[in-house]
Design a protein around this motif. Structure first.
Motif, PDB file in Angstrom:
ATOM      1  N   VAL A  31      55.952  37.542  40.083  1.00 41.11           N
ATOM      2  CA  VAL A  31      55.811  38.983  40.260  1.00 41.11           C
ATOM      3  C   VAL A  31      54.540  39.230  41.065  1.00 41.11           C
ATOM      4  O   VAL A  31      53.458  38.760  40.708  1.00 41.11           O
ATOM      5  N   THR A  32      54.685  39.960  42.156  1.00 43.27           N
ATOM      6  CA  THR A  32      53.543  40.263  43.020  1.00 43.27           C
ATOM      7  C   THR A  32      53.595  41.728  43.426  1.00 43.27           C
ATOM      8  O   THR A  32      54.404  42.499  42.920  1.00 43.27           O
ATOM      9  N   GLY A  33      52.722  42.161  44.313  1.00 37.90           N
ATOM     10  CA  GLY A  33      52.719  43.551  44.762  1.00 37.90           C
ATOM     11  C   GLY A  33      51.776  44.432  43.960  1.00 37.90           C
ATOM     12  O   GLY A  33      50.951  43.956  43.171  1.00 37.90           O
TER      13      GLY A  33
ATOM     14  N   VAL B 288      44.956  37.103  40.487  1.00 39.32           N
ATOM     15  CA  VAL B 288      44.759  38.453  41.006  1.00 39.32           C
ATOM     16  C   VAL B 288      43.272  38.644  41.274  1.00 39.32           C
ATOM     17  O   VAL B 288      42.458  38.635  40.348  1.00 39.32           O
ATOM     18  N   SER B 289      42.917  38.814  42.526  1.00 42.67           N
ATOM     19  CA  SER B 289      41.519  39.003  42.882  1.00 42.67           C
ATOM     20  C   SER B 289      41.200  40.485  43.023  1.00 42.67           C
ATOM     21  O   SER B 289      42.097  41.319  43.212  1.00 42.67           O
ATOM     22  N   CYS B 290      39.930  40.814  42.941  1.00 43.45           N
ATOM     23  CA  CYS B 290      39.480  42.202  43.089  1.00 43.45           C
ATOM     24  C   CYS B 290      39.705  42.663  44.527  1.00 43.45           C
ATOM     25  O   CYS B 290      39.297  41.980  45.467  1.00 43.45           O
TER      26      CYS B 290
ATOM     27  N   ALA C  24      54.538  33.634  36.944  1.00 42.20           N
ATOM     28  CA  ALA C  24      53.350  33.760  37.776  1.00 42.20           C
ATOM     29  C   ALA C  24      53.167  35.212  38.184  1.00 42.20           C
ATOM     30  O   ALA C  24      54.135  35.902  38.523  1.00 42.20           O
ATOM     31  N   VAL C  25      51.917  35.667  38.157  1.00 36.71           N
ATOM     32  CA  VAL C  25      51.565  37.019  38.591  1.00 36.71           C
ATOM     33  C   VAL C  25      50.551  36.870  39.719  1.00 36.71           C
ATOM     34  O   VAL C  25      49.475  36.293  39.519  1.00 36.71           O
TER      35      VAL C  25
ATOM     36  N   GLN D 206      48.212  46.016  37.083  1.00 38.77           N
ATOM     37  CA  GLN D 206      48.452  45.762  35.664  1.00 38.77           C
ATOM     38  C   GLN D 206      48.861  44.302  35.425  1.00 38.77           C
ATOM     39  O   GLN D 206      49.930  44.027  34.884  1.00 38.77           O
ATOM     40  N   PRO D 207      48.030  43.342  35.830  1.00 36.40           N
ATOM     41  CA  PRO D 207      48.440  41.931  35.722  1.00 36.40           C
ATOM     42  C   PRO D 207      48.672  41.475  34.284  1.00 36.40           C
ATOM     43  O   PRO D 207      49.612  40.703  34.022  1.00 36.40           O
ATOM     44  N   GLU D 208      47.834  41.937  33.342  1.00 38.33           N
ATOM     45  CA  GLU D 208      48.012  41.507  31.955  1.00 38.33           C
ATOM     46  C   GLU D 208      49.322  42.045  31.381  1.00 38.33           C
ATOM     47  O   GLU D 208      50.047  41.347  30.669  1.00 38.33           O
TER      48      GLU D 208
END
Length: 433
Positions: free
Chosen positions: A75-77, A122-124, A95-96, A83-85
């Motif tokens: 899941v990406t985008g 997921v980076s800032c 995978a996120v 909301q990765p968590e």
């Protein structure tokens, strides 16, 4: 290597980026299949523009897992970025990946074997300075070319700057090379897309590049083989008279603009932190009309924003009814976490859901009337139409240069062809959404 499926939600920018992912998987030996077919890997490219978009993303993730319970689900985008968590806790997600990680999927995932834990990368977005080009050209007619990403604006309702980061774009020579590649593939129309395309050139990877969207349009217009260019959407304060003049005077630029309005009331525009007022919007449309009387003009509108009273909405409806816009994209306001509007929610009363729906339906009806009225203006006129691939068993569809959708009996020889036809006739009827 296996079979991979893709599901994309949201904007054309997402679709262009999914197209790049598809090419990456093919280069690694995967076979791409439909989203409802059996697959070993499923990639879901998400949107988070509204709470309804989030809900649809969760629904699709769960449906994908039910369809292929043993598949490795990525899941990406924007929903994954914001909301990765939450995404990682959905059953079946392996995978996120954030928006910066999307283009580097194969560098981040060693294999595609589900494990007991979910990988989250997921980076800032504040640290994103790269630009990953993308283009979508799945048929022989139209392509979407990503020329810009991110946004430096801070509209109070919007999470896109949080999800996509600061505005950035690739050097102009790279964009020209991509357009030449599309021309070599036989593409006839290129739609230029981005998060805030009017900011093109800002944050360019080429430190010596000090140019904007107008110079990009000039360079692209000189490429042999491309017959049409469209600007997907552009903010009214960034749409200059020089750009309008160039579109009017350049044959490969089509007479079609999509210009977000969001509200026809200045108090609401101020609360939304928009960088213009209704008077400027009206000036832009009047100038377009003076240069291109036949131009199609679309507008985005948000209804139910907390600052929008009944009188404000009535003003918006009247303003739109009198504008030379030819269709509307109507959005119902949705509270998004971490936005200014939510943080300052005590400043304005929330609009009841039923009232938001009523306002949305009212503008949808107005949009339909405007679309039909615009079509009727050109009934029996001859316009150029780019015919697309088959849309159903016996008919094909296409858009005129000024964005009127028409159809005709399917003819394989016409796919990808630009044809001058008399529209609104029995043979070439209008298609109304």
């Amino acid at each position: 290597m296996g079979r991979v499926s893709f599901h994309t939600l949201g904007c054309k920018l997402n679709f262009a980026e999914t197209s790049n992912l598809r090419h990456q998987f093919e280069e690694h030996g995967f076979t791409c299949v439909g989203e409802k077919e059996f697959s070993d890997v499923s990639v879901i490219n998400t949107c988070s523009v509204t709470s309804e978009a989030d809900r649809k993303c969760r629904q699709i993730i769960r449906r994908t897992h039910r369809l292929n319970p043993d598949a490795f689900i990525i899941v990406t985008g924007c929903y994954a970025q914001l909301q990765p968590e939450e995404v990682a806790l959905i059953n079946g997600v392996d995978a996120v990946l954030g928006n910066a990680e999307k283009a580097h999927l194969f560098d981040l995932i060693d294999d595609f074997i589900p494990t007991s834990s979910t990988q989250v990368s997921v980076s800032c977005t504040g640290n994103i300075h790269s630009f990953d080009p993308a283009l979508l050209a799945d048929d022989r007619t139209r392509a979407f070319l990503k020329v810009q990403d991110g946004c430096d604006y801070s509209c109070s309702f919007c999470t896109i700057p949080i999800a996509r980061g600061k505005s950035r774009s690739a050097p102009i020579d790279n964009m020209v090379d991509h357009a030449k590649l599309l021309a070599e593939r036989g593409i006839k129309e290129v739609v230029l897309t981005g998060v805030n395309i009017g900011l093109y050139g800002k944050g360019s990877l080429d430190e010596n590049q000090d140019i904007g969207l107008l110079e990009l349009l000039k360079r692209l217009s000189k490429i042999d083989g491309i017959n049409r260019y469209r600007i997907s959407s552009i903010e009214p304060n960034l749409l200059t008279n020089d750009i309008i003049d160039f579109v009017a005077d350049t044959p490969v630029m089509v007479p079609h603009f999509h210009i977000p309005l969001q509200s026809g009331n200045n108090t609401v525009l101020g609360a939304m932190r928009r960088r213009y007022r209704k008077e400027l919007y009206l000036q832009r449309l009047e100038y377009i009309q003076s240069r291109m009387p036949d131009a199609g003009i679309g507008a985005d509108v948000i209804v139910g924003f907390p600052a929008e009273t009944n009188d404000h909405f009535s003003e918006t409806h009247t303003f739109l009814a009198n504008l030379p816009v030819t269709y509307l994209h109507v959005f119902t306001y949705s509270e998004r976490p971490n936005t200014v509007a939510v943080k300052h929610s005590d400043s304005y009363p929330s609009i009841p859901s039923k009232e938001r729906v009523r306002r949305n339906q009212s503008l949808q009806h107005l949009s339909k009337r405007k679309q039909i009225a615009f079509q009727e203006r050109f009934r029996g006129h001859t316009r150029s139409v780019l015919w697309e691939h088959k849309s159903n068993a016996d008919r094909m569809q296409g858009y005129t240069d000024n964005y009127i959708r028409v159809s005709k009996p399917f003819d394989k020889k016409c796919v990808g062809m630009i044809e001058d036809v008399q529209i609104g006739t029995e043979k070439i009827p209008f298609v109304t959404n």
